[in-house]
Write an enzyme that holds these catalytic residues in place. Structure first.
Site, PDB file in Angstrom:
ATOM      1  CG  ASP A 293      16.985  49.609 -28.228  1.00 26.71           C
ATOM      2  OD1 ASP A 293      15.973  49.032 -27.910  1.00 26.71           O
ATOM      3  OD2 ASP A 293      17.640  49.729 -29.385  1.00 26.71           O
TER       4      ASP A 293
ATOM      5  CD  GLU B 158      15.570  45.391 -26.669  1.00 31.30           C
ATOM      6  OE1 GLU B 158      14.249  45.144 -27.505  1.00 31.30           O
ATOM      7  OE2 GLU B 158      16.380  45.849 -27.159  1.00 31.30           O
TER       8      GLU B 158
END
Ligand code: NAG
Ligand code: NAG
Ligand code: NAG
Ligand code: NAG
Ligand code: NAG
Ligand code: NAG
Ligand code: NAG
Ligand code: NAG
EC number: 3.2.1.1
Length: 526
Positions: free
Chosen positions: A223, A246
């Site tokens: 993330d 990400e």
């Protein structure tokens, strides 16, 4: 009524690229993304109550994922990605609800007991491996979660305030600010961990090594990767597995800077997501040249486009059906994601036509769908080819250098695009169409013209098409061709304009320059 004609030049193109072993093992996988709380309920629980607007726990667990893996495996997926497993914030309800999604990290080194025990997570991992599937776990390293800009960190892994950057609100576009300032707002702050700090790096290294080894994790989805990039090679080396990060946004240069030995194995291909919505969503700009542009740049700028993660939905984005009214557009972009360079990722519920907008409406519970075998589910099964080994992707990959060959654009117009990857040709259009009855796999055989072209004509709708040369299908178990172990195919409903000969229990085709078409056909119905 639209008439749209594409003329394709058929040919074989093979290109190679190299990368590390663990990433190599992921190249041919297809991933089903899950929010643990929303995928399945434990047997016997009340299955009615879960309003995504309530932003609270609905009851899914690691055990309930394990108990419901058939649904994922039967669609042909070879990996799952689950939401973060680390301990989350457990205080009073915030203005944005509770930490049901798993991204509000408190102590990253402890498991989140909302979703089960250490044995439950091991059980899920073991069951996946028994099925030959991989486990990818989402990890949050960039930040933790708190309720103020001056939180008490004593219950966190990093207890010393100097292990965090001082509070500031992110200015997007300013790299220093993106790396050091805090996500969130002043209601729910996301204190930014100081990943430049040596003790932080060492603790993260020990933690990730232990997590991966304890639970036999095969890959990490990371993330918010906007930290100092030199953090990642060390972190991922400690993990020892494939890392996909990400990097939110459509800036191609920024995205590409995150793939390579100086950063990560792979990232989620947000620029391509932007291009797909631009080109295919209905209504939308339907800008196919933007798509051509991104494909071209992507090939040039990324170190290894074949490892990027391709998606059209996830926990942060509106469902495709919330952007586009025409399901034909979904089937076209999904076909793209499976047949283009990279690893296809399907967000749970996409196969059920869920249509929620952004967070929290895109985190619907899956159980009210009854895990139905929808047209989209069946399409995915075909693209993966779940009819037994080999999978279409793996089959093509094992019989040629299909997975490693780079996609080429054959031709593009304002209404469509034709791509070749290895010996497979994919034709997509943004014409769209009202769909009545859907026939997923017709296995119609096309004969290539003497000048080496196939002509496609669309008169009643824009279905996606994938052409595979019949010479490449022997051993696939597809379209009447025998599987690798079979002497005779189970499929018999093959309609063919070519010559089919039945000899000694083995189906063969007349192979002269022919290709077989998988045709998502809405044209037959009128
Ligand atoms: C904090 O939450 C309240 C209540 O939902 C909302 O009105 C306010 O705008 C939020 N503050 C910020 C800074 O987003
Ligand atoms: C970028 O962000 C940093 C950190 O917040 C700040 O110190 C700097 O002034 C910003 N630069 C510009 C050009 O705004
Ligand atoms: C389509 O995209 C291209 C390339 O990104 C851009 O130059 C062009 O302005 C766009 N066209 C429209 C009509 O938006
Ligand atoms: C998009 O999502 C919003 C919020 O979930 C919903 O109200 C709306 O009906 C959705 N639109 C479509 C086309 O499904
Ligand atoms: C789903 O339905 C299709 C026919 O529409 C069928 O071929 C396929 O086997 C079904 N898949 C499963 C897992 O039942
Ligand atoms: C190739 O043959 C097709 C008919 O099979 C024809 O429509 C097309 O114009 C030809 N293309 C070229 C480049 O000659
Ligand atoms: C298909 O493969 C089998 C086994 O490898 C082989 O014996 C057979 O000749 C092949 N058939 C064609 C048509 O290539
Ligand atoms: C194919 O053969 C292998 C090895 O003989 C066997 O393990 C596998 O189960 C067979 N697959 C099918 C679909 O029969």
């Amino acid at each position: 009524m639209h008439i749209f004609i594409l003329v394709l030049i058929c040919g074989l193109i093979y290109l190679q690229s190299a990368s590390a072993a663990t990433a190599e093992q992921w190249r041919g996988r297809s991933i089903y993304q899950i929010i643990t709380d929303r995928y399945a309920l434990p047997a016997g629980s009340n299955s009615n109550v879960c309003d995504p607007g309530d932003q609270t726990w609905c009851g899914g667990t690691w055990n309930s994922i394990r108990e419901n893996l058939d649904y994922i495996q039967n669609a042909g997926f070879t990996a799952i990605w689950i939401s973060p497993v680390s301990q989350n914030y457990e205080g009073p309800r915030t203005p944005y609800g509770d930490a049901y999604h798993g991204y509000w990290i408190a102590d990253v080194s402890k498991l989140n007991d909302r979703f089960g025990t250490s044995d439950d997570l091991k059980g899920l991992s073991d069951e996946l491996h028994r099925r030959g599937m991989y486990l990818m776990v989402d990890v949050v390293v960039n930040n933790v979660m708190a309720l103020s800009t001056t939180p008490d960190f004593t219950s966190y892994l990093f207890k010393d305030p100097t292990q965090y950057h001082p509070y500031c609100s992110i200015q997007w576009g300013n790299v220093t600010s993106e790396q050091n300032c805090w996500l969130g707002d002043t209601n729910v702050t996301l204190p930014d961990v100081n990943t430049q700090d040596g003790t932080v790096q060492a603790s993260y290294g020990l933690w990730i090594q232990s997590l991966v080894q304890t639970y036999n994790i095969d890959g990490l989805r990371i993330d918010g990767t906007h930290v100092n990039t030199d953090f990642w090679p060390v972190f991922c080396e400690n993990a020892g597995v494939f890392c996909i990060g990400e990097v939110f946004g459509s800036d191609m240069d920024q995205a590409a800077s995150y793939q390579g030995p100086q950063a990560l194995d792979s990232i989620l291909h947000y620029p391509m997501y932007g291009a797909l919505t631009n080109a295919f969503a209905i209504p939308g700009p339907q800008n196919m040249s933007a798509m051509v542009d991104v494909i071209t740049q992507s090939k040039r700028k990324f170190v290894d486009p074949g490892l990027l993660g391709n998606f059209v939905e996830n926990q942060d984005l509106p469902r495709w059906a919330n952007l586009s009214v025409d399901i034909q557009s979904l089937w076209n972009v999904m076909t793209f994601n499976f047949m283009f360079d990279g690893i296809p990722i399907v967000y749970y519920g996409q196969e059920q036509g869920f249509s929620g907008n952004a967070d929290p409406w895109n985190r619907e519970p899956l159980w009210p769908s009854n895990y139905a075998n929808t047209s989209t589910y069946a399409l995915i099964s075909t693209l993966n080819q779940a009819g037994g080994p080999p999978l279409l992707r793996n089959f093509l990959g094992s019989s040629s250098n299909w997975l490693k060959s780079e996609t080429q654009i054959l031709t593009a117009t304002t209404k469509g695009i034709a791509l070749s990857k290895g010996n497979v040709i994919t034709v997509l259009t943004n014409i769209g169409s009202p769909v009545r009855h859907l026939q997923i796999l017709t296995c119609t055989q096309f004969i290539v013209g003497s000048n080496g072209t196939i002509e496609m004509q669309y008169s009643k709708g824009g279905a996606a098409a994938v052409f595979v040369p019949s010479t490449a299908l022997n051993g696939s178990g597809l379209c009447g061709f025998p599987g690798s172990n079979q002497t005779k195919s189970a499929r018999s409903s093959v309609s063919s304009h070519g010559t089919r000969i039945y000899t000694n229990g083995i189906y063969t085709y007349s192979l002269a320059a022919s290709v077989v078409l998988f045709w998502l056909d809405s044209c037959k119905v009128e």
